[in-house]
Design a protein around this motif. Sequence first.
Motif: not given
Length: 339
Positions: A172-186, A274-280
Amino acid sequence: MTVAIAPLTTEHVPEAAALLGRWYARTRKALPHQSGRTGAPPGEELLGKVLAGPGVEAVLARGGDGTVTGYLAATPLDLGDDDRAVLRAHPRSALVSYGGHALRGGRDGVPEDVLRGLYAAVAARLVAERRHVHYVDLPADEAVAAAWFRTGFGLERVRGLMAVRPRGRQPRGVDALSVRRAGPGDLDRIGRMAVEAARADRGTAVFRPQPEGALATLRTHYADTLADARCGAWVAARRGEEVGMVVLTPAAPGPVVPDGCVELVEAYVTQAARGEGISRVLLATALAWAYDSGYRYITASWPAGSPVSAGHWPAVGFRPVAYRLQRVLDPRMGVTPHR
């Protein structure tokens, strides 16, 4: 059982390797994702690599009828304060690695007296060199692990394995969470969160020192990883704040790691999130990429005493395939009194 302990030399390798091969063949049948592996179990090649290590201490046990009943080989570990490996291992220790020991089992189980005799012979030399922390890597064989436990060792780390499957039911999604691919600039972001994850191991109940020199090395360790298409890293953010990350790299195949495997080398979620499902969500994103990239298994390791990792990773699907055991001796041993 009465046995004779003697140095293990190259002439004994075929007999010792046969013990190793039979043991690993049995564990393949019992461990998750191992029973379908093809090819011969490790034997002379793996044992040869162990014995080729610098300063290795190796002994062999023979029964009254002359048959080999077990062997043990320990390799010294010497790590600098700025070596990233010192985050997980004592800087002056010894390791019985995969292939570093095997015992002749039978209907009565593992011959613990043989193991004690082998370890006693090797440990005396290690303590004389002021190596008071000893590690053992082995497949997750409960009977063999229990024999080591009764020799004074404890479970220090667990390695898990999970199949990578096509996209199925997503968390299940997490409210207002965005996930992006990291690159050399990260690199700064990934390095900072990797250091925060490592620093957590200083606390209860892991209590592992994390030297600042090694943490400084960790900050820039993933520079090549972030530029390598075979690797994957992702950063999670919410309302402009970075709250987590995950990093995957190709895993080297070995006795407990199959071909086509990727390793979860870093994972972190801020304490407040933690505990909100972000790791999943991060893991599901990484697994989708892994499958599309041709990986069919993922492996990860975690401290056995961690109040977070030890419960979380098995809960998301990782099944134990290997253990790292540890024994810490009183450092006063091996010190010659002043006269």
